[in-house]
Design a protein around this motif. Structure first.
Motif: not given
Length: 143
Positions: A72, A80-81, A109, A75, A77
């Motif tokens: 990720s 954290s994902t 974030l 992105t 987010k």
């Protein structure tokens, strides 16, 4: 009952605490509530703006550091994902993400300045952080 209801005994003066009851009219109460709501919105907006400015400054300072290899990357987010996905093998995930790079970064974030992570694998960099310039870097307070 000498001395009134607040007397604590013979010869003692009563505690003179006066409470003033103000009857609020509906229009005054709504005006006061509106002022409180406006102040709350202004404070929240200020905090969000300040966090965004700090995050932007942090990202500009880290522009030369390459991103770690994680799914990720880039992105909103952020990492954290991936942290949630790999929570049971966190050390292996960090090892795999930074493989082949002496220094890399992970960003959580995008608007939160406290979610910027550095992964240092170079022995000279680790010596710099832990021994040579230990006092120059911030550390969390001991509990």
């Amino acid at each position: 009952m000498a001395g009134g209801c607040c007397s604590s005994g013979a010869g003692a003066t009563p505690a003179s605490v006066a409470f003033m009851v103000v009857p609020w009219r509906g229009a005054e109460l709504w005006r006061l509530l509106g002022l409180c709501a406006a102040a709350s919105v202004a404070q929240a907006t200020g905090r969000i703006l300040l966090a965004w400015l700090r995050a932007r400054r942090m990202h500009r300072m880290m522009a030369d550091i390459p991103f770690a290899n994680y799914e990720s990357s880039g992105t909103v987010k952020g990492v954290s994902t991936d942290f949630r996905k790999h929570r049971l093998r966190m050390h292996d995930f960090l090892l795999d993400a930074s493989r082949g790079m002496p220094v890399s970064k992970m960003i959580g974030l995008r608007f939160e300045p406290k979610q910027c992570f550095f992964l240092v694998r170079d022995p000279a960099g680790i010596k710099h952080f832990l021994k040579d310039n230990f006092d120059n870097y911030t550390k969390p307070n001991a509990k």
